[in-house]
Design a protein around this motif. Structure first.
Motif, PDB file in Angstrom:
ATOM      1  N   LEU A   1      41.694  40.431  43.241  1.00 24.70           N
ATOM      2  CA  LEU A   1      41.865  41.544  42.298  1.00 24.70           C
ATOM      3  C   LEU A   1      43.134  42.361  42.564  1.00 24.70           C
ATOM      4  N   LEU A   2      43.713  42.172  43.757  1.00 19.56           N
ATOM      5  CA  LEU A   2      44.884  42.970  44.144  1.00 19.56           C
ATOM      6  C   LEU A   2      46.151  42.420  43.496  1.00 19.56           C
ATOM      7  N   GLU A   3      47.015  43.304  43.023  1.00 20.21           N
ATOM      8  CA  GLU A   3      48.310  42.886  42.476  1.00 20.21           C
ATOM      9  C   GLU A   3      49.420  43.337  43.416  1.00 20.21           C
ATOM     10  N   PRO A   4      50.152  42.402  44.029  1.00 15.91           N
ATOM     11  CA  PRO A   4      51.268  42.788  44.906  1.00 15.91           C
ATOM     12  C   PRO A   4      52.451  43.286  44.089  1.00 15.91           C
ATOM     13  N   ARG A   5      53.112  44.316  44.552  1.00 18.83           N
ATOM     14  CA  ARG A   5      54.286  44.864  43.877  1.00 18.83           C
ATOM     15  C   ARG A   5      55.309  45.304  44.920  1.00 18.83           C
ATOM     16  N   THR A   6      56.590  45.102  44.607  1.00 20.66           N
ATOM     17  CA  THR A   6      57.639  45.668  45.445  1.00 20.66           C
ATOM     18  C   THR A   6      58.356  46.726  44.620  1.00 20.66           C
ATOM     19  N   VAL A   7      58.425  47.926  45.166  1.00 18.65           N
ATOM     20  CA  VAL A   7      58.930  49.075  44.419  1.00 18.65           C
ATOM     21  C   VAL A   7      60.201  49.573  45.093  1.00 18.65           C
ATOM     22  N   PRO A   8      61.331  49.651  44.365  1.00 19.42           N
ATOM     23  CA  PRO A   8      62.543  50.150  45.011  1.00 19.42           C
ATOM     24  C   PRO A   8      62.474  51.658  45.279  1.00 19.42           C
ATOM     25  N   LYS A   9      63.211  52.059  46.302  1.00 15.50           N
ATOM     26  CA  LYS A   9      63.351  53.477  46.661  1.00 15.50           C
ATOM     27  C   LYS A   9      63.631  54.316  45.412  1.00 15.50           C
ATOM     28  N   LYS A  10      63.021  55.464  45.324  1.00 10.78           N
ATOM     29  CA  LYS A  10      63.168  56.450  44.228  1.00 10.78           C
ATOM     30  C   LYS A  10      62.373  56.126  42.966  1.00 10.78           C
ATOM     31  N   GLU A  11      61.790  54.920  42.872  1.00  9.41           N
ATOM     32  CA  GLU A  11      61.008  54.608  41.668  1.00  9.41           C
ATOM     33  C   GLU A  11      59.706  55.426  41.665  1.00  9.41           C
ATOM     34  N   PHE A  12      59.306  55.852  40.462  1.00 12.09           N
ATOM     35  CA  PHE A  12      58.049  56.583  40.317  1.00 12.09           C
ATOM     36  C   PHE A  12      56.907  55.609  40.071  1.00 12.09           C
ATOM     37  N   LEU A  13      55.821  55.752  40.818  1.00  4.55           N
ATOM     38  CA  LEU A  13      54.606  54.980  40.525  1.00  4.55           C
ATOM     39  C   LEU A  13      53.751  55.753  39.532  1.00  4.55           C
ATOM     40  N   LEU A  14      53.906  57.056  39.559  1.00  2.96           N
ATOM     41  CA  LEU A  14      53.140  57.927  38.665  1.00  2.96           C
ATOM     42  C   LEU A  14      53.968  59.189  38.441  1.00  2.96           C
TER      43      LEU A  14
END
Lengths: 195, 195
Positions: free
Chosen positions: B27-40
Motif C-alpha cells: 500500500l506504500l508509495e515511495p516518493r523522492t522529494v527535492p529540497k524546498k518542495e511542498f508536500l502540503l
C-alpha cells in the motif's frame, strides 16, 4: 449508578455487541467522590481511567511559581486520566480534584488492558479518543495562543455549557489564565452584548 | 526504496505477520522529494500519511504576524501528517516542506483506512502513536513552557541527533523560538562547556 451515559459516549464512535457492553460494565467501578477530594495527587501513579457521570473534576498542575494552572474541567460525559502516568507507571505531573460532589466510574489499569485486549472495538475507541485529544491539544498550542481573553471566554462557554453557574469564578479565571477581576469585566461585557 | 526502516519502526510496538507486512508494503508509495518542495500547503486537504526514510521535512504554520513557526522536523524514522486535515477532510492549518532532498513513503487516506480495517495490529500501532503524541505535546505545553532557551536547545540536540550539522541555523532558531544571533550565543556556550 446507571451505565447509559458511558455506553452512549462510547457508542457515538464504535459499536459494541451486547456481550461486549456487558463485559465493559462488569469492569467499571462506580464511586461517589465528595467535593474537594483528590482522585490523584501530583507525584502519585495514576492507576485509573475515570469517566464522570455527574459532577465536576478539575485537572491541574502547579507552575514553577507554585500557582495552580487548570488545564481541564471534566463534567458529565468527560473522561479523565493522567495518560503518561497511567501508561508508563510514572509519578503524575497533574493532580485531579473534585470541584463538586461527583459520581464517576473508574477503570483500573489491569481492567483497561484486559478490555483493550478482548474487545477490538475499544482499541478503535481509544484510537479515536487520542487522535481527537491530540488535535484539540494542537489547536490549543497554536491557534488559541493568538486568541484574546474574550475569545477564550467565549470558547469556554461553548465547551462547558452552564458550568459558569456551577463553580467558583476563581476557578474559571485560573482556567482562562486571567485574574478574577478581569473575568468579571469580561462577563459584564458579554452580558451587555447579548442582553 | 527499502522497507527495513518503516517495518522496524512499526515492529518496535506491534508484531505483524509476514502476510500483514506484505499487505502494508503493497500500500506504500515511495516518493523522492527535492529540497524546498511542498508536500502540503496551508489550506489544502492533507491526503497522505508520510514516513521519512532519508532526508528532512519541516512542519510549520504562519503565526498571526505571518512569521513561520516550525513545530516539528521529521528526519529518518519519523512520521508526518496534518491529522485534523487528514481525518476530517479539513483545510490544513500546517504546511509541510522538504528541508533536504527526501526519500519517503506515503500512504493515502483510502489505503490508511483499509490497512486499519484489515490489520488489527495497525489499530494498536496507531493507538500507541497518538497516545505518545498526546503525551509529548502535553509536555511541550506545560513543562517546556518553563524551560530556558538553553534547555530547549539541549532537548533539540537529543531529539534530533546531528540535525544541527545538516540544516540552516535559521531553521533551528525558528524551531527554538529564538533569533539566529541568540542561537549562535547558545552554541558557543555549549561547545565551551563540553570541549
Amino acid at each position: 449508578m446507571p451505565f447509559d451515559l458511558i455506553l452512549s459516549n462510547i457508542g457515538q464512535h464504535v459499536r459494541l455487541t451486547p456481550g461486549e457492553a456487558e463485559f465493559l460494565t462488569s469492569l467499571l467501578e462506580p464511586r461517589t467522590v465528595p467535593k474537594k477530594e483528590f482522585l490523584l495527587r501530583e507525584g502519585e501513579v495514576c492507576r485509573y481511567d475515570y469517566f464522570v457521570n455527574r459532577g465536576c473534576l478539575k485537572v491541574c498542575y502547579s507552575d514553577n511559581k507554585g500557582v495552580e494552572c487548570i488545564v481541564k474541567f471534566a463534567i458529565e460525559n468527560w473522561w479523565v486520566i493522567d495518560l503518561d502516568s497511567f501508561l508508563n507507571h510514572k509519578p503524575s505531573f497533574y493532580y485531579i480534584q473534585a470541584v463538586e460532589d461527583t459520581d464517576l466510574f473508574r477503570l483500573s489499569k489491569g481492567n483497561y488492558d484486559l478490555l483493550h485486549e478482548r474487545v477490538p472495538a475499544m482499541q478503535r475507541f481509544s484510537n479515536k479518543r487520542w487522535q481527537d485529544g491530540f488535535i484539540a491539544l494542537q489547536k490549543r498550542v497554536t491557534q488559541n495562543l493568538s486568541l484574546t481573553a474574550e475569545e477564550r471566554y467565549a470558547h469556554f462557554k461553548v465547551k462547558y455549557p452552564n458550568l459558569e453557574q456551577r463553580i467558583p469564578q476563581r476557578l474559571i479565571a485560573a482556567y482562562l489564565g486571567v485574574t478574577p477581576e478581569f473575568l468579571s469585566v469580561l462577563r459584564k461585557k458579554w452580558s451587555t452584548a447579548f442582553s
